[in-house]
Enzyme design. Structure first.
Site, PDB file in Angstrom:
ATOM      1  N   ILE A  59       0.851  -1.186   0.000  1.00  0.00           N
ATOM      2  CA  ILE A  59       0.000   0.000   0.000  1.00  0.00           C
ATOM      3  C   ILE A  59       0.885   1.234   0.000  1.00  0.00           C
ATOM      4  O   ILE A  59       1.814   1.359   0.811  1.00  0.00           O
ATOM      5  CB  ILE A  59      -0.895   0.026   1.258  1.00  0.00           C
ATOM      6  CG1 ILE A  59      -1.726  -1.250   1.338  1.00  0.00           C
ATOM      7  CG2 ILE A  59      -1.785   1.253   1.257  1.00  0.00           C
ATOM      8  CD1 ILE A  59      -2.297  -1.505   2.711  1.00  0.00           C
ATOM      9  N   CYS A  60       0.586   2.119  -0.909  1.00  0.00           N
ATOM     10  CA  CYS A  60       1.323   3.380  -0.954  1.00  0.00           C
ATOM     11  C   CYS A  60       0.530   4.430  -0.198  1.00  0.00           C
ATOM     12  O   CYS A  60      -0.343   5.078  -0.752  1.00  0.00           O
ATOM     13  CB  CYS A  60       1.535   3.799  -2.414  1.00  0.00           C
ATOM     14  SG  CYS A  60       2.365   5.370  -2.593  1.00  0.00           S
TER      15      CYS A  60
END
Lengths: 577, 153
Positions: free
Chosen positions: B92-93
């Site tokens: 997840i960014c």
């Protein structure tokens, strides 16, 4: 408690029933400046490290509070200070319920929002948004470590409101205990308002602040204050990156090829592109006579700025390099001018009043003695005069040129350069043995000493040294004849005498070179050896490192000039011209 | 005294047990203080309506000073949501999992943030550099230096 401020062991001491050192909430490295932190705690600008309570209820009595003080893990307990001893002050009898101040300090305990543990209400609050934070957690918050790919270091942000430059403000309790409690008396027995951490005088509940403190307020303790080394760390990372970027491959020109011979450490400052181009142009420029090349490069010599920041040792190394370089030049010039030298040598011999010494020099050539031991006498000289082509001095030249290319970053003597210098010494030794083997009639004792000396002194070989009479040499009469075949030997072989050694600066130079070597290898300032390239006469740089030859004091090689550093430079240049 | 992470996680866990998780978030397992799993589901109208995803938290010993490593579980038939900030390997960014992590955040607050990240997404699409990133990504997303290019989603 009482008179505790005089103690020299701060971690035995407490401040307001808290400690100067962390109580083991965090187990990681303590990478903050602990002494600064302790000072701030003593100055009541930062809450002390209280042993936290795992839990807290307002209804608890002293025993419950003390029981909730977290037991530290076994390993930690040993290194941690004991809890503050119970105060058995005189007034204790008259007291109401919470007689133990070390428990009373936890009244109205506050939960730290980060570690979720409970601390006495005198807790730090963020300067910006007035949130509580215990000292254990505060010392954990720091800038991100800079990395080679992320060369910035931003101040730590507030964990609560993300404002930059996280800092806290601490409001100490109205009473004092432990270190720096005024007058050394017990705070509760003497203080007027009975201001002890008791239930009677509860710590004033923290009133929410209306304004925030600026990062530069005097009351504020910033994360940077307890980690003052962040700038140094950043600078170190930057310097490392810079160094990597500055690293240059040292090339040597062989014919029209460039052969890599090493890598600079990139330490001090690397050549600017212009400098590099200039140096390159200078070194590759035509195959004109060495002299003309030298002349062209002389203007550069006027620039001493590059040496400004150097320490003595670095300068010394540089000087030795220069001595070596000049000796090479001198050697070459000498080869060309052998005839002239011959004459001069003769006159020198004639002028020399030291009598025995003059003769002793020459003796060597006249009495061929093939035994290997004899060579050593003439070594220093032979390196100069030796004309035959398999020239060990070439190694020296190459070394010197390698150094020269790095003039802008001279201090770290590159490993291979230094090593090759050392090996040069032995090469010189070996070669001279061969060449001179038939010339020296010296006695065994002399030989031995001379060998030692020659090993120690690569550079100074070329120094004109005052002829000294050496008692061991007997054959004076042969001197003249000896001069004929190898005229230059004469004045120099005299330099061998052991007597002179102490006066020569050389041995210490040698030391510095050696130390430079070990330094280079130990610091990891790598000098990577690349496969060595074949010898080439043409490409060697010849710019002087220190003294423009013209500026040096010209001296006749054959004079009895005292030997000094100037001496050799001067002599070298004189010989060259 | 246990390490800071287990002590704090114990407290977070106690709170979860006592007060329950926010709507749409369920604790799957928290058998130790190293790895926790939650399921999250976006409530109400969204492109992820009635889809349930599994989040994995991994904690370092100095949590909460250091951020947890949070990924979507992509094993055993579980998939990562198709989202411009969620790679197909589950990474997840999100800035709060990287340089904007704060020790004041908690497991539950991260869940809520990610839930709202999904809820605000208008179009299911993978990150533009998904294939390249997934090919070379480290196992632990914390070893990735994300560039947080888009604050709007």
């Amino acid at each position: 408690m009482g008179n505790s401020s005089s103690s020299s062991r701060p971690h035995d001491e407490s401040v307001d029933f808290g400690q100067l050192v962390p109580q083991g909430v965090y187990t990681g490295p303590r990478d903050w400046n602990q002494s600064i932190t302790a000072q701030l705690i003593i100055a009541r600008r930062l809450a002390p490290f209280y042993r936290p309570l795992e839990d807290y209820e307002e209804s608890w009595d002293d025993d419950q509070i003390l029981a909730a003080r977290k037991a530290l893990s076994d390993s930690e307990t040993e290194q941690l200070p004991p809890p503050p001893p119970p105060t058995n002050k005189k007034r204790s009898g008259s007291l109401k319920e919470p007689s133990r101040p070390e428990a009373a300090v936890y009244r109205h305990a506050v939960e730290c929002p980060i570690c979720f543990l409970y601390y006495p209400p005198n807790i730090n609050h963020s300067r910006c948004c007035d949130q509580a934070i215990c000292t254990e957690c505060f010392v954990q918050i720091k800038r991100n470590e800079p990395t080679a790919t992320h060369l910035v270091s931003e101040p730590a942000a507030c964990p609560y409101c993300v404002q930059e430059n996280f800092g806290v403000v601490y409001t100490p309790p109205p009473w004092r205990a432990g270190i720096a409690s005024e007058g050394g008396g017990s705070p509760w027995s003497d203080s007027p308002r009975g201001s002890s951490p008791s239930i009677d005088t509860p710590y004033p509940t923290h009133k929410r602040r209306q304004k925030s403190f600026g990062a530069d307020s005097a009351e504020v303790v910033l994360t940077d204050h307890i980690r003052p080394d962040w700038e140094a760390k950043l600078a170190a990372v930057r310097a490392a990156v810079q160094r990597r970027a500055n690293r240059r491959i040292i090339m040597r020109q062989v014919g029209d090829r460039l052969i890599p011979v090493g890598v600079t450490s990139g330490r001090v400052h690397a050549l600017t592109p212009e400098e590099a181009a200039q140096a390159e142009a200078a070194s590759t420029e035509g195959s004109g006579s060495r002299r003309s090349r030298r002349r062209q490069q002389q203007p550069q010599n006027g620039n001493f700025e590059q040496f400004m920041g150097m320490g003595g040792a670095e300068l010394e190394e540089l000087m030795i390099m220069e001595a070596m370089r000049l000796s090479l030049i001198e050697h070459e010039e000498q080869q060309r001018k052998e005839a002239e030298q011959k004459k001069k040598a003769e006159t020198a011999v004639a002028n020399n009043d030291s009598g025995a010494s003059t003769s002793s020099v020459t003796a060597s050539s006249s009495a061929p003695q093939p035994s290997p031991s004899t060579l050593s006498v003439s070594q220093p000289t032979s390196s100069r005069s030796r004309s035959p082509s398999p020239n060990p001095l070439q190694v020296l030249k190459d070394t010197a040129s390698g150094w020269r290319r790095r003039t802008s970053s001279p201090p770290p003597v590159t490993l291979s350069a230094a090593l090759s210098a050392v090996s040069t010494a032995s090469a010189v030794l070996n070669s001279t043995e061969i060449e001179t083997s038939n010339s020296t009639p010296a006695t065994p004792t002399i030989i031995e000493r001379n060998t030692i000396e020659s090993e120690q002194t690569t550079a100074p070989i070329t120094n004109p040294i005052v002829p000294v009479s050496s008692p061991t040499i007997t054959d004076t009469s042969d001197a003249a004849t000896a001069l004929e075949p190898q005229p230059t030997i004469a004045p120099y072989s005299e330099s061998v005498p052991v007597i002179e050694i102490p006066d020569r600066p050389v041995p210490s130079h040698q030391d510095s070179m050696l130390s430079a070597i070990s330094m280079a290898s130990s610091t990891g300032e790598t000098y990577d050896n690349l496969p060595s390239s074949p010898e080439s006469d043409s490409s060697v740089d010849r710019e002087p490192l220190l003294t423009p030859p013209a500026a040096a004091t010209p001296k006749n090689v054959l004079t009895n000039a005292p030997i000094t550093a100037e001496g050799y430079f001067g002599d070298a240049s004189a010989a060259a011209e | 005294m246990a390490s800071i992470s287990s002590r704090r996680l114990q407290k977070e866990l106690t709170e979860i047990h006592m007060e329950g998780c926010p709507v749409g978030i369920t604790l799957v397992k928290a058998d130790d203080f190293e790895t926790w799993w939650f399921t999250i589901e976006v409530m109400g109208e969204s492109v992820y309506r009635s889809e349930v995803y599994t989040l994995q938290f991994r904690f370092e010993p100095n949590y909460p000073i250091s951020a947890p490593a949070v990924t979507f579980v992509v094993t055993d038939g579980r998939k990562a949501p198709l989202h411009p900030h969620v790679y197909s390997n589950g990474h997840i960014c999100a800035s709060i999992l990287g340089n904007e992590w704060s020790p004041v955040l908690s497991v539950v607050s991260v869940c809520i943030t990610l839930q709202s990240m999904l809820a605000s997404c208008k179009k299911k699409e993978p990150p533009v550099d998904n294939d390249r990133y997934v090919r070379t990504a480290p196992d632990n997303p914390k070893k990735t230096r994300f560039v947080y290019h888009d604050d709007t989603v």
